[in-house]
Design a protein around this motif. Structure first.
Motif, short mmCIF file in Angstrom:
data_model
loop_
_atom_site.label_atom_id
_atom_site.label_comp_id
_atom_site.label_asym_id
_atom_site.label_seq_id
_atom_site.Cartn_x
_atom_site.Cartn_y
_atom_site.Cartn_z
N GLU A 91 0.75 -1.12 0.12
CA GLU A 91 0.13 -0.03 -0.02
C GLU A 91 0.85 1.26 0.00
O GLU A 91 0.52 2.05 -0.66
CB GLU A 91 -0.76 0.15 1.16
N ARG A 92 2.03 1.21 0.87
CA ARG A 92 2.90 2.36 0.87
C ARG A 92 3.48 2.84 -0.48
O ARG A 92 3.52 3.77 -1.07
CB ARG A 92 4.01 2.33 1.95
N ARG A 93 3.80 1.37 -1.14
CA ARG A 93 4.51 1.87 -2.54
C ARG A 93 3.30 2.21 -3.53
O ARG A 93 3.89 3.34 -4.52
CB ARG A 93 5.07 0.40 -3.19
N ALA A 94 2.15 1.93 -3.47
CA ALA A 94 1.28 2.40 -4.51
C ALA A 94 0.97 3.88 -4.29
O ALA A 94 0.68 4.42 -5.15
CB ALA A 94 -0.20 1.33 -4.26
N ALA A 95 0.90 4.12 -2.86
CA ALA A 95 0.46 5.60 -2.68
C ALA A 95 1.77 6.54 -3.34
O ALA A 95 1.45 7.55 -3.70
CB ALA A 95 0.51 5.63 -1.03
N ALA A 96 2.92 6.13 -2.96
CA ALA A 96 4.15 6.75 -3.53
C ALA A 96 4.11 6.84 -4.97
O ALA A 96 4.41 7.99 -5.57
CB ALA A 96 5.18 6.07 -2.87
N ARG A 97 3.89 5.78 -5.66
CA ARG A 97 3.72 5.75 -7.04
C ARG A 97 2.56 6.67 -7.62
O ARG A 97 2.70 7.65 -8.78
CB ARG A 97 3.52 4.54 -7.68
N GLU A 102 1.02 12.06 -10.41
CA GLU A 102 -0.14 12.95 -10.35
C GLU A 102 0.56 14.48 -10.77
O GLU A 102 0.85 15.35 -9.68
CB GLU A 102 -0.69 13.17 -8.83
N ALA A 103 1.12 14.56 -11.77
CA ALA A 103 1.83 15.85 -12.14
C ALA A 103 0.68 16.82 -12.65
O ALA A 103 -0.30 16.15 -13.34
CB ALA A 103 2.85 15.73 -13.23
N VAL A 104 0.73 17.95 -12.23
CA VAL A 104 -0.19 19.04 -12.48
C VAL A 104 0.22 19.97 -13.56
O VAL A 104 1.32 20.30 -13.74
CB VAL A 104 -0.63 19.97 -11.22
N GLU A 105 -0.39 20.15 -14.70
CA GLU A 105 -0.40 20.94 -15.82
C GLU A 105 0.01 22.32 -15.25
O GLU A 105 -1.19 22.94 -14.58
CB GLU A 105 -1.14 20.81 -16.80
#
Length: 148
Positions: A91-97, A102-105
């Motif tokens: 779960e921690r790896r998935a949250a970090a990924r 989630e790059a914002v334009e």
């Protein structure tokens, strides 16, 4: 055998108390007492008392309860450690990924004003570097205002 006798005696006493309560014209309380008095006899008739007595005096049953307690303790300890760490490793790896992807334009934060219109320019709010003599100018102005 002794457990069945005790349950029967408790039920007989409860029936007597229910009868006295009904004689005093408290029928609702008498019905409630009668219900409680019938429970031990029902447990004897269903065999629950015999099963409970054989379980209570069985060392194998007590070891089984101990194993259940150890399993429950291990389960709760691992859950507490997992919560303290912030979830499982997966779960921690998935949250970090997800946080990285989630790059914002840059233009996404500018509000849409319709076709052909330009957003209003924001005034620069960055302070300019103060000169060495300007540090106390506001303090001097306050002191002059009060005549000091």
């Amino acid at each position: 055998m002794i457990a069945e006798t005790i349950c029967s005696a408790v039920s007989a006493a409860g029936l007597g108390v229910a009868a006295i309560t009904a004689y005093r014209k408290r029928f609702l309380a008498a019905a409630r007492i009668l219900a409680y008095a019938l429970v031990p006899v029902a447990l004897v008739m269903t065999g629950v008392v015999k099963w409970a007595a054989s379980t209570a005096f069985s060392p194998v049953a007590w070891v089984g309860f101990g194993v259940l307690a150890v399993a429950w303790l291990l389960f709760m300890t691992t859950r507490a450690v997992e919560r303290r760490r912030g979830g499982t490793r997966k779960e921690r790896r998935a949250a970090a990924r997800a946080a990285r992807s989630e790059a914002v334009e840059p233009a996404a934060s500018v509000p849409s004003l319709g076709p052909g219109s330009k957003p209003a320019a924001r005034p620069q709010t960055t302070p300019t570097a103060a000169r060495p003599g300007d540090d106390f100018s506001d303090i001097e102005a306050i002191l002059k205002k009060h005549g000091i």
